[in-house]
Design an enzyme around this catalytic site. Structure first.
Site: not given
Ligand code: IPE
Ligand code: IPE
Ligand code: MG
Length: 235
Positions: A23, A27, A70-72
C-alpha cells in the site's frame, strides 16, 4: 540472483510464508506531484526487488496483494492502468521467475479480467507449474470474504462445514501456513486480505510507502519476525 533454496529447506529465521499488503503507491506519487500511475509503476519495481530478495532469503511462499475486490471502485483510468502494469509485469518478468525456479500462483476471482489477461496468467502459471522453489502468489480481484464464502460453499457441497474443511477449500490451501503479514503505508488494517489465514499470523505495519520498500525492509522484517514469540494459544 543466487541459488534459490528448494521448498522444504528450512531457513534459520523460520519465516516460510510472508504476505504483503503493498500500500502507498498513490501517496508516494502525490508527494512528488506525480500522477498516481507513476506510483504504481514504481510499485512494480518494488515487487521485483522483493521477489528476488524473498527467494534469496529462503522464503517458501510470498503472497502479494495486488488488486482487491474493492479496488474496482477506483476511477476507470486507474483500474485500466493497473491492468496494463499487470500485463507488462507478466510479459517482462516471467522469464526471470521461470529461470529462478519460482512458481507463480494466483488467488482471487480472475474471471472478471479481460481474456487477454486471463490467457497471460494461465500461460505464466503453466510455464512455472513444475518449479520447486518459492511460490509467488499474486492476489488479484481477491477479497478474503469472497474467498471464505467460496470455500464454505465448496465445503458444504462436500457435506462438511468445519474449520478444517473450509481451510482445505481456501485459495491458499496448498501453501504453508501464513507466518507474517506486512502492510506498508502506515495504515493499520487488513482491507479484506487473508483474514482467515491471519488467525495466528504475526503482523507488521510499516511507515514506508510501497514504492520505497526494498531488501533492507524485508531483512529488518525477518529479524523482527524471528524475535516474536508465537504461542498459538498455548503457553
Ligand atoms: C489494499 O489497499 C489493497 C491492495 C494493496 C491491493 P487499499 O489501498 O485498497 O486499501 P484501503 O482502501 O486503504 O483499505
Ligand atoms: C496500493 O497503493 C496499490 C493498490 C491498491 C493497487 P494505493 O493506490 O492504494 O496507494 P494509496 O493508498 O492511495 O497511497
Ligand atoms: Mg491504498
Amino acid at each position: 540472483m543466487s541459488a534459490v533454496p528448494a521448498l522444504g529447506d528450512e531457513p534459520r529465521h523460520g519465516l516460510r510464508h510472508l504476505a504483503i499488503i503493498m500500500d502507498g503507491n498513490g501517496r508516494w506519487a502525490k508527494r512528488r506531484h506525480m500522477p498516481r500511475v507513476l506510483g504504481h509503476q514504481r510499485g512494480v519495481e518494488a515487487v521485483r526487488r522483493t521477489v528476488r530478495a524473498a527467494a534469496e532469503l529462503g522464503l517458501s511462499a510470498l503472497t502479494l496483494y495486488a488488486f482487491s475486490t474493492e479496488n474496482w471502485r477506483r476511477p476507470e483510468d486507474e483500474v485500466s492502468a493497473l491492468m496494463g502494469l499487470l500485463k507488462h509485469f507478466i510479459l517482462s518478468d516471467l522469464d526471470e521467475f521461470a529461470a529462478n525456479n519460482i512458481r507463480l500462483k494466483i488467488i482471487g476471482d480472475t474471471s472478471a479480467f479481460s481474456s487477454e489477461i486471463i490467457g497471460l496468467i494461465d500461460h505464466a502459471r503453466s510455464r512455472t507449474a513444475d518449479n520447486t522453489g518459492m511460490v509467488m502468489t499474486v492476489a488479484l480481484n481477491y477479497g478474503s470474504q469472497d474467498e471464505i464464502a467460496r470455500a464454505a460453499r465448496a465445503a458444504a457441497a462436500k457435506g462438511e462445514i468445519t474449520a478444517e474443511a473450509i481451510s482445505a477449500e481456501l485459495d491458499t490451501a496448498d501453501l504453508p501456513p501464513l507466518d507474517l503479514i506486512i502492510r506498508t503505508s502506515g495504515e493499520v488494517r487488513l482491507s479484506n486480505f487473508l483474514m482467515w489465514q491471519a488467525a495466528y499470523a504475526e503482523m507488521l505495519f510499516l511507515d514506508v510507502l510501497w514504492p520505497d520498500f526494498g531488501r533492507e525492509h524485508l531483512e529488518a522484517a525477518i529479524e523482527e519476525y524471528a524475535r516474536r514469540e508465537r504461542r498459538f494459544g498455548g503457553r
